[in-house]
Design a protein around this motif. Sequence first.
Motif, mmCIF file in Angstrom:
data_model
loop_
_atom_site.group_PDB
_atom_site.id
_atom_site.type_symbol
_atom_site.label_atom_id
_atom_site.label_comp_id
_atom_site.label_asym_id
_atom_site.label_seq_id
_atom_site.Cartn_x
_atom_site.Cartn_y
_atom_site.Cartn_z
ATOM 1 N N CYS A 136 8.838 -9.378 12.211
ATOM 2 C CA CYS A 136 7.271 -10.035 12.349
ATOM 3 C C CYS A 136 6.527 -11.447 11.022
ATOM 4 N N LEU A 137 7.402 -12.260 11.204
ATOM 5 C CA LEU A 137 7.533 -13.764 10.318
ATOM 6 C C LEU A 137 5.776 -14.446 9.958
ATOM 7 N N ILE A 138 5.228 -14.385 9.260
ATOM 8 C CA ILE A 138 4.156 -14.783 8.443
ATOM 9 C C ILE A 138 4.027 -16.008 8.110
ATOM 10 N N PRO A 139 3.867 -17.142 9.041
ATOM 11 C CA PRO A 139 3.497 -18.290 8.155
ATOM 12 C C PRO A 139 1.913 -18.327 8.069
ATOM 13 N N CYS A 140 1.386 -18.741 6.231
ATOM 14 C CA CYS A 140 0.307 -18.932 5.900
ATOM 15 C C CYS A 140 0.741 -19.459 4.304
ATOM 16 N N ALA A 141 -0.681 -20.122 4.000
ATOM 17 C CA ALA A 141 -0.747 -20.002 2.827
ATOM 18 C C ALA A 141 -0.313 -19.024 1.226
ATOM 19 N N ILE A 142 -0.359 -19.899 0.587
ATOM 20 C CA ILE A 142 0.173 -18.695 -0.852
ATOM 21 C C ILE A 142 -0.934 -18.093 -1.031
ATOM 22 N N ASP A 143 -1.808 -17.848 -0.820
ATOM 23 C CA ASP A 143 -3.437 -17.976 -1.601
ATOM 24 C C ASP A 143 -3.341 -16.491 -0.231
ATOM 25 N N GLN A 144 -2.878 -15.550 0.837
ATOM 26 C CA GLN A 144 -3.270 -15.420 1.497
ATOM 27 C C GLN A 144 -2.207 -14.166 0.848
ATOM 28 N N ASP A 145 -0.944 -14.280 -0.132
ATOM 29 C CA ASP A 145 -0.283 -13.061 -0.038
ATOM 30 C C ASP A 145 -0.507 -11.360 -0.730
ATOM 31 N N PRO A 146 -1.254 -11.679 -1.079
ATOM 32 C CA PRO A 146 -2.448 -10.496 -1.504
ATOM 33 C C PRO A 146 -2.086 -9.360 -0.506
ATOM 34 N N TYR A 147 -2.934 -9.775 0.963
ATOM 35 C CA TYR A 147 -2.831 -9.368 2.756
ATOM 36 C C TYR A 147 -1.769 -8.561 2.196
ATOM 37 N N PHE A 148 -0.283 -9.604 2.293
ATOM 38 C CA PHE A 148 0.747 -9.241 2.724
ATOM 39 C C PHE A 148 1.865 -8.194 2.160
ATOM 40 N N ARG A 149 0.974 -8.835 0.578
ATOM 41 C CA ARG A 149 1.854 -7.373 -0.052
ATOM 42 C C ARG A 149 1.658 -5.824 0.123
ATOM 43 N N MET A 150 0.043 -5.516 0.259
ATOM 44 C CA MET A 150 -0.440 -4.482 0.346
ATOM 45 C C MET A 150 0.546 -3.992 1.712
ATOM 46 N N THR A 151 0.393 -5.084 2.550
ATOM 47 C CA THR A 151 0.841 -4.673 3.830
ATOM 48 C C THR A 151 2.501 -3.821 3.937
ATOM 49 N N ARG A 152 3.292 -4.721 3.252
ATOM 50 C CA ARG A 152 4.358 -4.934 2.476
ATOM 51 C C ARG A 152 4.687 -3.397 1.991
ATOM 52 N N ASP A 153 3.741 -2.998 1.597
ATOM 53 C CA ASP A 153 4.278 -2.048 0.903
ATOM 54 C C ASP A 153 3.990 -0.256 1.498
ATOM 55 N N VAL A 154 3.010 -0.848 2.380
ATOM 56 C CA VAL A 154 2.636 0.090 3.380
ATOM 57 C C VAL A 154 2.920 0.211 4.763
ATOM 58 N N ALA A 155 4.272 -1.242 4.895
ATOM 59 C CA ALA A 155 4.710 -0.391 6.490
ATOM 60 C C ALA A 155 5.926 0.339 6.550
ATOM 61 N N PRO A 156 7.404 0.641 5.507
ATOM 62 C CA PRO A 156 8.186 0.894 5.807
ATOM 63 C C PRO A 156 7.908 2.498 5.743
ATOM 64 N N ARG A 157 6.403 3.485 5.256
ATOM 65 C CA ARG A 157 6.280 4.613 4.935
ATOM 66 C C ARG A 157 5.534 4.749 6.718
ATOM 67 N N ILE A 158 5.567 3.880 7.635
ATOM 68 C CA ILE A 158 4.700 4.100 9.060
ATOM 69 C C ILE A 158 6.392 4.206 9.402
ATOM 70 N N GLY A 159 6.706 3.184 9.145
ATOM 71 C CA GLY A 159 8.216 3.438 9.838
ATOM 72 C C GLY A 159 8.787 1.878 10.573
ATOM 73 N N TYR A 160 7.785 0.513 9.583
ATOM 74 C CA TYR A 160 7.992 -0.323 10.750
ATOM 75 C C TYR A 160 8.464 -1.194 9.357
ATOM 76 N N HIS A 161 9.142 -2.663 10.140
ATOM 77 C CA HIS A 161 9.798 -3.326 9.242
ATOM 78 C C HIS A 161 8.944 -4.294 8.446
ATOM 79 N N LYS A 162 8.988 -4.561 7.251
ATOM 80 C CA LYS A 162 7.979 -5.681 6.467
ATOM 81 C C LYS A 162 8.151 -6.742 6.986
ATOM 82 N N PRO A 163 6.908 -6.753 7.229
ATOM 83 C CA PRO A 163 6.599 -8.510 7.529
ATOM 84 C C PRO A 163 6.928 -9.375 6.877
ATOM 85 N N ALA A 164 7.884 -11.121 7.602
ATOM 86 C CA ALA A 164 8.595 -11.540 6.177
ATOM 87 C C ALA A 164 7.553 -12.744 6.324
ATOM 88 N N LEU A 165 7.644 -13.292 5.329
ATOM 89 C CA LEU A 165 6.751 -13.836 5.299
ATOM 90 C C LEU A 165 6.989 -15.965 4.332
#
Lengths: 409, 334
Positions: free
Chosen positions: A243-272
């Motif tokens: 997954c690739l996520i184009p966004c403004a940089i203020d959204q980064d916090p959501y996806f930092r959280m997501t990237r941290d969780v992703a491997p623990r669920i067994g998915y690729h970390k989303p790219a930004l």
Amino acid sequence: MDKKEAEVGALQNVEGKQEEEEQVVNPWEVSAKEGGKIDYDKLIEKFGCQRLNQSLIDRVEHLTSRRAHVFLRRGVFFAHRDFTEILDAYERGEKFYLYTGRGPSSEALHLGHLVPFMFTQYLQEVFKVPLVIQLTDDEKCLWKNLTVEESRRLARENAKDIIACGFDIRRTFIFSDFDYVGGAFYRNMIEVSKRVTCNQIVGIFGFVGEDHIGKYSFPPVQAAPSFPSSFPHLFSGKDNLRCLIPCAIDQDPYFRMTRDVAPRIGYHKPALIESLFFPALQGETGKMSASDPNSAIYVTDSEKEIKNKINKYAFSGGQDSVEKHRQLGANLEVDIPVKYLSFFLEDDAELGHVKEEYGAGRMLTGEVKQRLIEVLTKLVERHRRARAAVTDEMVDAFMAVRPLPNMFN
Amino acid sequence: MGYSKDQLLARLQELQIEFSQYEHPVVMTVEAQAKYVGNTGAGLSKNLFLKDKKNRFYVVSALADAKVDLKVLSQRLGLGKGGLRMAPEEALGEILQVPLGCVTPFALVNDSAGHVSLLLDQGFKGQDRCLFHPLSNDMTISLNVSELDKFLRSIGRDSSYVDLEANPPVGKDNPPDLADLVPSDSIVLSDPPEKAASLQGPRNDHVISDNKSTEITAKANEPSRKVKNIKEKSVSIVQPSSSFKDVGQFVEEILDKTKALLLSETRVIQITGETIKQHGERLGAVVADGIRERLSSELKADTRLYLNTAYTEGFSVARTMFQNTGAHSQFRCL
């Protein structure tokens, strides 16, 4: 969440304390250090993402056989996480899907809102990949005290402007949280929720004890679309899809959280792939605000209104008098018209010429503003024309939970 | 200042629009006009300038013998019964910038008419040629309606043709069929004694298609008001493009754009002996490349819209077929 990111997150949003020295960047507030402008280098460092360098841009051009989008060339999209991995995989023949979204808080969209959508449309076109667009009507209902009906209505209205950016209906799924959350999507939300503690959420987003629980439980909603299994009607059997996520940089916090969780669920970390803030007309100290009509150019502005706003409110880096200007030239660092032109004037040569002449004082502010007015008017007219062609039925079609055969062709 | 008759005629010639013109003494009514041009074999038009309760304006242009019921029209536009009435005399001068008795689709060439919706009678299409005033009552021009479309396109308008005599039911299950043609912006005339506030109209801009309009008989609704400020709209109003559903219109628009670009590009390069010498045989290629680049992104965007529109139509059809209502049983899929 790794130690470094947690630390960074904590630093970012210490509860209640407004640190005058630091700039503040999070999904609900963007402001620079007192009187200054956003320091993006510092931001990249703090957040821990990478700079998008020229070699990556060249690589994109090479892979897609198309000239890079003006936003890439001008450094509007300037930071990323794992974009290299996305390109590596793409080279190997592994596709990916795009995910972006909007919080429909107002009917009026301004140019700053369009930026990520314009860029996402380009990515969809050149990489030929599917796209999901999330309308976080629930978020706005929670944060902005709108009624459920109003948020849903705004979501549909905003969808029309989004569609007007030219997305391909054969590869695009737009959904509103109020309509879509449930089923596999909700299951992923729970998988995320159980892996993020209250302390971590507070550290990232700065929630306090008095905040209602809706706020606390919202972040997993924005995280879930990063996982292909959230869309069984689209990506069934493709759990490995990136997954690739184009966004403004203020959204980064959501996806930092997501990237941290992703491997623990067994998915690729989303790219930004992240963009700067579109500066307000009055200057670089913050981002455009829907609540101040003169801070931004809206897609509903008439030619006259655009002309008036640019002439009256666009902060100029030119000198006070013509003589002084011819002598010293303009301050391109703070000049808003030139900044806007660098977003929207496609012709590199012309932009270069303007910068040179204006910087040397040979061109006057009025001329630069005039050119900007032309460019913006054309852009806005085109958008309006496209929007007028979007019917309610078309919105229904984009939002229908339907298969997208050929989404990768 | 509003366009003059001569300016309009010059513009028509520039656009290579095919028309004939008839001069005659000033006429204020369709009957009078018919005396002079009634036997030309072309369809005479009657033109109404209307406004609704929210200060939105409409030009309804119809064949002279069409029956236009303003009450029906008002309902079809979603304005309720009696939502439409003749626009006041001042509006004519201020918005359309034409004299009394001279309402015509051509008045939309003026920037001040930017928010006026235009409804055209479907009946025009059945005529070889139709008759309209070219911004002045002492002349009538006759042209085929497709030439009128060409003109409207040149000012950034799409043509919306409506069966003005139709009277479809409007109710809960039948939304007003012409609701799309209501302008998004109201126009505030200077110093109106009634509701002055410019209210927000529905969000979409729509082309006003043909409506049967009766000739305005110079009756002012309100006592003379001085017109002070009109919310001016410059140049192209956005009209919802029916060209995204019609292949012919779509292609014609592309060709029109290309032609306009070619003309402007050649003007820029200034095809002179110099440039011909400079580029030689390559001049054609140089011009062509420039045009190609300029058109490319715009045409892509337009085509994408066309594609999305077609897909949406298919989607709607499928939805109708599989909706679980009584009617769906008549549809079948293999």
